[in-house]
Scaffold this motif. Structure first.
Motif, PDB file in Angstrom:
ATOM      1  N   GLY A   1       0.794  -1.230   0.000  1.00 27.15           N
ATOM      2  CA  GLY A   1       0.000   0.000   0.000  1.00 27.15           C
ATOM      3  C   GLY A   1       0.820   1.270   0.000  1.00 27.15           C
ATOM      4  N   GLU A   2       2.139   1.154   0.073  1.00 27.01           N
ATOM      5  CA  GLU A   2       3.000   2.331   0.138  1.00 27.01           C
ATOM      6  C   GLU A   2       3.471   2.732  -1.260  1.00 27.01           C
ATOM      7  N   PRO A   3       3.376   4.009  -1.592  1.00 24.37           N
ATOM      8  CA  PRO A   3       3.791   4.416  -2.941  1.00 24.37           C
ATOM      9  C   PRO A   3       5.302   4.476  -3.142  1.00 24.37           C
ATOM     10  N   LEU A   4       6.057   4.859  -2.115  1.00 20.72           N
ATOM     11  CA  LEU A   4       7.482   5.107  -2.300  1.00 20.72           C
ATOM     12  C   LEU A   4       8.252   3.895  -2.839  1.00 20.72           C
ATOM     13  N   PRO A   5       8.083   2.684  -2.279  1.00 20.31           N
ATOM     14  CA  PRO A   5       8.859   1.561  -2.828  1.00 20.31           C
ATOM     15  C   PRO A   5       8.525   1.263  -4.278  1.00 20.31           C
ATOM     16  N   ARG A   6       7.262   1.408  -4.661  1.00 21.13           N
ATOM     17  CA  ARG A   6       6.884   1.153  -6.049  1.00 21.13           C
ATOM     18  C   ARG A   6       7.476   2.205  -6.986  1.00 21.13           C
ATOM     19  N   VAL A   7       7.481   3.453  -6.543  1.00 25.83           N
ATOM     20  CA  VAL A   7       8.025   4.518  -7.385  1.00 25.83           C
ATOM     21  C   VAL A   7       9.536   4.353  -7.539  1.00 25.83           C
ATOM     22  N   LEU A   8      10.223   4.035  -6.461  1.00 23.66           N
ATOM     23  CA  LEU A   8      11.669   3.830  -6.550  1.00 23.66           C
ATOM     24  C   LEU A   8      12.002   2.622  -7.426  1.00 23.66           C
ATOM     25  N   LEU A   9      11.211   1.554  -7.299  1.00 23.49           N
ATOM     26  CA  LEU A   9      11.417   0.392  -8.159  1.00 23.49           C
ATOM     27  C   LEU A   9      11.167   0.767  -9.620  1.00 23.49           C
ATOM     28  N   ALA A  10      10.116   1.540  -9.865  1.00 27.24           N
ATOM     29  CA  ALA A  10       9.827   1.969 -11.231  1.00 27.24           C
ATOM     30  C   ALA A  10      10.993   2.770 -11.804  1.00 27.24           C
ATOM     31  N   ASP A  11      11.556   3.651 -10.995  1.00 27.50           N
ATOM     32  CA  ASP A  11      12.686   4.444 -11.470  1.00 27.50           C
ATOM     33  C   ASP A  11      13.874   3.545 -11.805  1.00 27.50           C
TER      34      ASP A  11
ATOM     35  N   ILE B   1       1.155   3.604 -12.742  1.00 26.88           N
ATOM     36  CA  ILE B   1      -0.290   3.739 -12.939  1.00 26.88           C
ATOM     37  C   ILE B   1      -1.025   3.439 -11.641  1.00 26.88           C
ATOM     38  N   GLN B   2      -0.587   2.389 -10.932  1.00 25.70           N
ATOM     39  CA  GLN B   2      -1.204   2.054  -9.645  1.00 25.70           C
ATOM     40  C   GLN B   2      -1.093   3.218  -8.659  1.00 25.70           C
ATOM     41  N   VAL B   3       0.102   3.775  -8.553  1.00 29.66           N
ATOM     42  CA  VAL B   3       0.331   4.860  -7.589  1.00 29.66           C
ATOM     43  C   VAL B   3      -0.496   6.087  -7.961  1.00 29.66           C
ATOM     44  N   CYS B   4      -0.530   6.429  -9.253  1.00 30.49           N
ATOM     45  CA  CYS B   4      -1.292   7.611  -9.672  1.00 30.49           C
ATOM     46  C   CYS B   4      -2.793   7.433  -9.436  1.00 30.49           C
ATOM     47  N   ALA B   5      -3.284   6.199  -9.583  1.00 34.59           N
ATOM     48  CA  ALA B   5      -4.705   5.935  -9.324  1.00 34.59           C
ATOM     49  C   ALA B   5      -5.024   6.073  -7.839  1.00 34.59           C
ATOM     50  N   GLU B   6      -4.099   5.633  -6.995  1.00 33.76           N
ATOM     51  CA  GLU B   6      -4.315   5.688  -5.549  1.00 33.76           C
ATOM     52  C   GLU B   6      -4.081   7.082  -4.975  1.00 33.76           C
ATOM     53  N   GLN B   7      -3.058   7.773  -5.497  1.00 39.82           N
ATOM     54  CA  GLN B   7      -2.688   9.091  -4.981  1.00 39.82           C
ATOM     55  C   GLN B   7      -2.439  10.033  -6.161  1.00 39.82           C
ATOM     56  N   PRO B   8      -3.501  10.661  -6.684  1.00 44.20           N
ATOM     57  CA  PRO B   8      -3.377  11.477  -7.902  1.00 44.20           C
ATOM     58  C   PRO B   8      -2.436  12.673  -7.790  1.00 44.20           C
ATOM     59  N   ALA B   9      -2.071  13.061  -6.588  1.00 45.25           N
ATOM     60  CA  ALA B   9      -1.185  14.211  -6.421  1.00 45.25           C
ATOM     61  C   ALA B   9       0.254  13.797  -6.125  1.00 45.25           C
ATOM     62  N   TYR B  10       0.573  12.512  -6.288  1.00 44.08           N
ATOM     63  CA  TYR B  10       1.900  12.021  -5.940  1.00 44.08           C
ATOM     64  C   TYR B  10       2.888  12.434  -7.025  1.00 44.08           C
ATOM     65  N   ALA B  11       3.704  13.434  -6.733  1.00 46.45           N
ATOM     66  CA  ALA B  11       4.534  14.081  -7.754  1.00 46.45           C
ATOM     67  C   ALA B  11       5.525  13.132  -8.421  1.00 46.45           C
ATOM     68  N   LEU B  12       6.199  12.299  -7.633  1.00 45.70           N
ATOM     69  CA  LEU B  12       7.234  11.448  -8.200  1.00 45.70           C
ATOM     70  C   LEU B  12       6.683  10.514  -9.277  1.00 45.70           C
ATOM     71  N   ALA B  13       5.487  10.003  -9.060  1.00 44.16           N
ATOM     72  CA  ALA B  13       4.918   9.063 -10.026  1.00 44.16           C
ATOM     73  C   ALA B  13       4.617   9.756 -11.352  1.00 44.16           C
ATOM     74  N   TRP B  14       4.001  10.932 -11.308  1.00 37.52           N
ATOM     75  CA  TRP B  14       3.706  11.654 -12.545  1.00 37.52           C
ATOM     76  C   TRP B  14       4.986  12.110 -13.231  1.00 37.52           C
ATOM     77  N   TYR B  15       5.958  12.523 -12.426  1.00 42.81           N
ATOM     78  CA  TYR B  15       7.255  12.927 -12.990  1.00 42.81           C
ATOM     79  C   TYR B  15       7.877  11.782 -13.788  1.00 42.81           C
ATOM     80  N   LEU B  16       7.923  10.583 -13.203  1.00 36.37           N
ATOM     81  CA  LEU B  16       8.507   9.448 -13.905  1.00 36.37           C
ATOM     82  C   LEU B  16       7.676   9.051 -15.122  1.00 36.37           C
ATOM     83  N   ARG B  17       6.387   9.319 -15.080  1.00 37.26           N
ATOM     84  CA  ARG B  17       5.546   8.978 -16.229  1.00 37.26           C
ATOM     85  C   ARG B  17       5.773   9.926 -17.408  1.00 37.26           C
ATOM     86  N   THR B  18       6.349  11.096 -17.156  1.00 33.46           N
ATOM     87  CA  THR B  18       6.751  11.931 -18.292  1.00 33.46           C
ATOM     88  C   THR B  18       7.962  11.320 -19.000  1.00 33.46           C
TER      89      THR B  18
END
Length: 317
Positions: free
Chosen positions: A75-85, A123-140
């Motif tokens: 349920g935590e966004p940070l590990p998924r975002v770091l893994l995505a990066d 996509i999972q993180v953005c759906a759960e937390q639409p204002a999560y900057a790191l996820a949208w940044y990496l999606r650019t």
């Protein structure tokens, strides 16, 4: 950043240039998840958060550790975002920075496979937390790598900008998308940089996009035509105005991306022969710099080019 004598060789290693990033690399390398959580929680500026995220993503072998953490804390966004990066970085390493015609089909297939894995996490993180900057940044970044087009890249940036309107790392990513090398145009790239500069509060990073887009335009030209471009009065004026509103403004807050910004201003003025205009940027940089633009000068390595132009600026400017 502190001034250095003109004879000193520049320091390009980002972990030395901006020491807090070395801590992120150490924590990722030692698989210290509680330490990483505390580290990111203590960062108070989106630019530094993005730089730290990219540093973890650059840590070789960290994907195994990050995948375990992501499974442990679903349920935590940070590990998924770091893994995505990390997946994005691995994919881009396979692709390399070469133009598309020099990348093999096998490289593209592996590159896209890594980016698609990253996309699913983001996509999972953005759906759960639409204002999560790191996820949208990496999606650019993934939008460009997966060739999703100008409209989709802009849509992703706009979703981020709705919550974080002056997110400089994301602006830099969209600027790349808008350049001709990624199917954009110089009109679109310059317009975006200028619009970010005009909308930015004084002392922010965003006006430095103007220096970056002028570098990109210069690098797309040849020989005397390239030098003539940077010597144009309108280019000079736009660089001076952008610097006055960003890195040379009293409210400017030095940070990781400030080093790159000063470097691009120093580079543009130096190549144009404007030593006086380059000098304040070299003084701010001291012995630290971004290696990237200096690599594009023919016949010199980056350190030699930087040292030569710094000496001219500080000696005559």
């Amino acid at each position: 950043m502190s001034p250095a004598p003109p004879s000193s060789r520049p320091q390009f290693d980002p972990l030395v240039v901006f020491p807090p990033l070395a801590r992120a690399r150490h924590l990722a390398g030692s698989r210290d998840w509680p330490g990483l959580v505390r580290y990111f929680a203590a960062l108070d500026h989106p630019d530094e958060v993005a730089a730290a995220c990219r540093t973890v993503g650059d840590t070789v072998g960290s994907e195994t550790f990050l995948r375990q953490v992501a499974d442990q804390y679903p349920g935590e966004p940070l590990p998924r975002v770091l893994l995505a990066d990390r997946l994005i970085t691995k994919g881009w390493d396979i692709r390399t920075g070469a133009r598309a015609q020099h990348v093999t089909r096998s490289q593209f297939d592996q590159f896209h496979a890594h980016l698609r894995q990253a996309e699913q996490l983001l996509i999972q993180v953005c759906a759960e937390q639409p204002a999560y900057a790191l996820a949208w940044y990496l999606r650019t970044i993934t939008a460009r790598g997966l060739s999703l087009g100008q409209s989709e890249a802009r849509r992703r940036y706009d979703r981020l900008a709705a919550h974080h309107p002056h997110h400089f790392p994301a602006q830099r990513q969209l600027l790349q998308q808008l350049c001709p090398k990624w199917s954009g145009s110089w009109e679109a790239a310059h317009a975006f940089a200028e619009s970010c500069a005009q909308a930015a509060p004084p002392g922010s990073q965003s006006p430095a996009l103007v220096a970056e887009v002028h570098f990109e335009h210069w690098s797309d030209l040849d020989g005397s035509e390239a030098t003539a471009y940077l010597r144009r009065p309108d280019v000079r004026d736009s660089l001076l105005n952008a610097a006055a509103k960003s890195v040379l403004h009293p409210a400017f807050r030095p940070g990781f991306h400030g080093i790159s910004a000063h470097t691009y201003f120093a580079f543009a003025h130096s190549v144009a022969g404007r030593h006086a205009e380059a000098a304040p940027h070299f003084r701010a940089l001291g012995n630290c710099a971004d290696e990237h633009p200096w690599l594009f000068l023919p016949g010199q390595d980056a350190a030699a080019a930087f040292t030569k132009h710094r000496k001219s600026a500080l000696g005559r400017g």
